[in-house]
Design an enzyme around this catalytic site. Structure first.
Site, PDB file in Angstrom:
ATOM      1  N   PRO A  88       0.826  -1.219   0.000  1.00 27.19           N
ATOM      2  CA  PRO A  88       0.000   0.000   0.000  1.00 27.19           C
ATOM      3  C   PRO A  88       0.853   1.258   0.000  1.00 27.19           C
ATOM      4  O   PRO A  88       0.352   2.353  -0.226  1.00 27.19           O
ATOM      5  CB  PRO A  88      -0.802  -0.126   1.302  1.00 27.19           C
ATOM      6  CG  PRO A  88      -0.040  -1.080   2.156  1.00 27.19           C
ATOM      7  CD  PRO A  88       0.694  -1.995   1.237  1.00 27.19           C
ATOM      8  N   GLU A 115       1.927  -8.074   8.703  1.00 26.96           N
ATOM      9  CA  GLU A 115       2.173  -6.628   8.754  1.00 26.96           C
ATOM     10  C   GLU A 115       3.120  -6.185   7.639  1.00 26.96           C
ATOM     11  O   GLU A 115       3.541  -5.025   7.586  1.00 26.96           O
ATOM     12  CB  GLU A 115       2.756  -6.237  10.118  1.00 26.96           C
ATOM     13  CG  GLU A 115       1.758  -6.342  11.258  1.00 26.96           C
ATOM     14  CD  GLU A 115       0.468  -5.577  10.988  1.00 26.96           C
ATOM     15  OE1 GLU A 115       0.541  -4.414  10.575  1.00 26.96           O
ATOM     16  OE2 GLU A 115      -0.610  -6.165  11.183  1.00 26.96           O
ATOM     17  N   ARG A 153      -4.148  -8.089 -20.272  1.00 25.52           N
ATOM     18  CA  ARG A 153      -5.056  -7.581 -21.316  1.00 25.52           C
ATOM     19  C   ARG A 153      -4.327  -6.805 -22.403  1.00 25.52           C
ATOM     20  O   ARG A 153      -4.823  -6.680 -23.516  1.00 25.52           O
ATOM     21  CB  ARG A 153      -6.110  -6.652 -20.698  1.00 25.52           C
ATOM     22  CG  ARG A 153      -7.128  -7.327 -19.841  1.00 25.52           C
ATOM     23  CD  ARG A 153      -8.050  -6.295 -19.216  1.00 25.52           C
ATOM     24  NE  ARG A 153      -8.756  -5.493 -20.217  1.00 25.52           N
ATOM     25  CZ  ARG A 153      -9.787  -5.912 -20.941  1.00 25.52           C
ATOM     26  NH1 ARG A 153     -10.239  -7.132 -20.766  1.00 25.52           N
ATOM     27  NH2 ARG A 153     -10.368  -5.130 -21.816  1.00 25.52           N
ATOM     28  N   ASP A 168     -10.858   0.844 -24.246  1.00 33.36           N
ATOM     29  CA  ASP A 168     -11.221   0.765 -22.825  1.00 33.36           C
ATOM     30  C   ASP A 168     -11.056   2.116 -22.145  1.00 33.36           C
ATOM     31  O   ASP A 168     -10.286   2.961 -22.607  1.00 33.36           O
ATOM     32  CB  ASP A 168     -10.291  -0.227 -22.099  1.00 33.36           C
ATOM     33  CG  ASP A 168     -10.729  -1.672 -22.264  1.00 33.36           C
ATOM     34  OD1 ASP A 168     -11.882  -1.901 -22.637  1.00 33.36           O
ATOM     35  OD2 ASP A 168      -9.891  -2.555 -22.010  1.00 33.36           O
TER      36      ASP A 168
HETATM   37  N1  SAM Z   1       1.149  -2.879   7.727  1.00 37.46           N
HETATM   38  C1  SAM Z   1       1.189  -2.579   6.321  1.00 37.46           C
HETATM   39  C2  SAM Z   1       1.006  -1.076   6.107  1.00 37.46           C
HETATM   40  O1  SAM Z   1       0.187  -0.507   6.799  1.00 37.46           O
HETATM   41  O2  SAM Z   1       1.655  -0.519   5.197  1.00 37.46           O
HETATM   42  C3  SAM Z   1       0.080  -3.316   5.590  1.00 37.46           C
HETATM   43  C4  SAM Z   1       0.286  -4.779   5.525  1.00 37.46           C
HETATM   44  S1  SAM Z   1      -1.019  -5.581   4.642  1.00 37.46           S
HETATM   45  C5  SAM Z   1      -2.072  -6.091   5.924  1.00 37.46           C
HETATM   46  C6  SAM Z   1      -0.288  -7.093   4.127  1.00 37.46           C
HETATM   47  C7  SAM Z   1       0.176  -7.112   2.696  1.00 37.46           C
HETATM   48  O3  SAM Z   1      -0.913  -6.851   1.849  1.00 37.46           O
HETATM   49  C8  SAM Z   1       1.218  -6.100   2.318  1.00 37.46           C
HETATM   50  O4  SAM Z   1       2.508  -6.528   2.666  1.00 37.46           O
HETATM   51  C9  SAM Z   1       1.038  -6.004   0.820  1.00 37.46           C
HETATM   52  O5  SAM Z   1       1.761  -7.007   0.141  1.00 37.46           O
HETATM   53  C10 SAM Z   1      -0.451  -6.250   0.650  1.00 37.46           C
HETATM   54  N2  SAM Z   1      -1.226  -5.026   0.429  1.00 37.46           N
HETATM   55  C11 SAM Z   1      -2.076  -4.433   1.284  1.00 37.46           C
HETATM   56  N3  SAM Z   1      -2.643  -3.357   0.750  1.00 37.46           N
HETATM   57  C12 SAM Z   1      -2.151  -3.240  -0.507  1.00 37.46           C
HETATM   58  C13 SAM Z   1      -2.347  -2.309  -1.556  1.00 37.46           C
HETATM   59  N4  SAM Z   1      -3.151  -1.261  -1.425  1.00 37.46           N
HETATM   60  N5  SAM Z   1      -1.671  -2.514  -2.708  1.00 37.46           N
HETATM   61  C14 SAM Z   1      -0.835  -3.550  -2.860  1.00 37.46           C
HETATM   62  N6  SAM Z   1      -0.606  -4.477  -1.882  1.00 37.46           N
HETATM   63  C15 SAM Z   1      -1.258  -4.321  -0.719  1.00 37.46           C
END
Ligand code: SAM
Length: 241
Positions: A88, A115, A153, A168
């Site tokens: 994220p 996490e 795609r 698209d």
């Molecule tokens: N504690 C982290 C933070 O707040 O930045 C979030 C961890 S999340 C619960 C677990 C995993 O989900 C991350 O390591 C990532 O690989 C994936 N993930 C969560 N949100 C994402 C997003 N918006 N885009 C891409 N991957 C995401």
């Protein structure tokens, strides 16, 4: 294109990519999908790949060593490309970036869980962090599937009609025009006359007008842009690398 995915949930990725256009692309080898189960790279009898965070706090963190071994394995097979960590905190994935990435011969997607992954692995090995939007999901698998589907795609030969991806939403900086199919009359609503006219130029003109109108109405922020930030001008490499 070779797409490698490192994940704790290989079946989730495999199954999500087994349907429709993308599923056919995988079967036909247009998407050369290689999935690596991170647990195969654990070095303990429980195949555990996570540990408590230093400093305390909630949740677990994916440990450094299995990640290194998995990444070494991907690289040893050739066709690893660069390493993209779904996070994220990464650069937000959009159509522009998707189109750029679809030109690559290979890339590797790392799915985090818990996490997240030990920061030292990101610092030492990750080339780019990619986000699918400003919200947090439970793991990188769904994010990786979104990225693979969108890239897939764009690969040559994937869609029956190459034109369909070009029209698209976002491909030309605007949303797609409305579509209609049978029946011609549904309740009180008919189909715009022009679509029944057989006049291809007029239909094309109408579609462009409607696309502009739809964009102004639904996504005024896109008007006057070319559809998102320009992947060729904005660095996507992880900070500090
Ligand atoms: N504690 C982290 C933070 O707040 O930045 C979030 C961890 S999340 C619960 C677990 C995993 O989900 C991350 O390591 C990532 O690989 C994936 N993930 C969560 N949100 C994402 C997003 N918006 N885009 C891409 N991957 C995401």
């Amino acid at each position: 294109m070779r797409l490698n995915v490192i994940t704790l949930f290989p079946d989730m990725v495999r199954q999500a990519l087994a349907y429709g256009v993308i599923g056919r692309g995988v079967k036909r080898g247009l998407i050369d999908l290689h999935i690596y189960d991170l647990r195969d790279f654990a070095d303990n009898k429980h195949s555990s790949v996570d540990d408590k965070p230093f400093g305390g706090g909630a949740g677990m963190v994916v440990t450094y060593d299995p990640l290194c071994r998995a990444w070494d394995q991907v690289q040893s097979e050739g066709g690893a490309g660069q390493l993209y960590y779904l996070s994220p905190q990464g650069r937000v994935f959009n159509q522009r970036l998707c189109n750029t990435l679809s030109q690559l011969e290979a890339m590797t997607l790392l799915c985090g869980r818990y996490e997240g992954v030990d920061q030292r692995f990101i610092d030492d090995h990750v080339d780019y962090e990619l986000s699918i939007g400003d919200y947090v999901i439970s793991g990188g698998e769904l994010a990786a599937c979104v990225v693979i589907d969108a890239i897939g795609r764009q690969l040559k030969g994937m869609l029956g009609d190459e034109e369909s991806a070009k029209t698209d939403s976002f491909m030309s900086g605007r949303l797609a025009p409305p579509q209609y199919t049978r029946s011609e009359i549904l309740g009180q609503s008919g189909v715009p006359d022009v679509l029944l006219s057989g006049n291809h130029q007029a239909i094309e003109r109408w579609r462009v007008e409607k696309a502009i109108e739809t964009t102004k109405h639904k996504r005024p922020d896109l008007v006057g842009t070319s559809g998102g930030d320009d992947a060729t001008h904005v660095p996507i490499r992880t900070e500090g690398k």
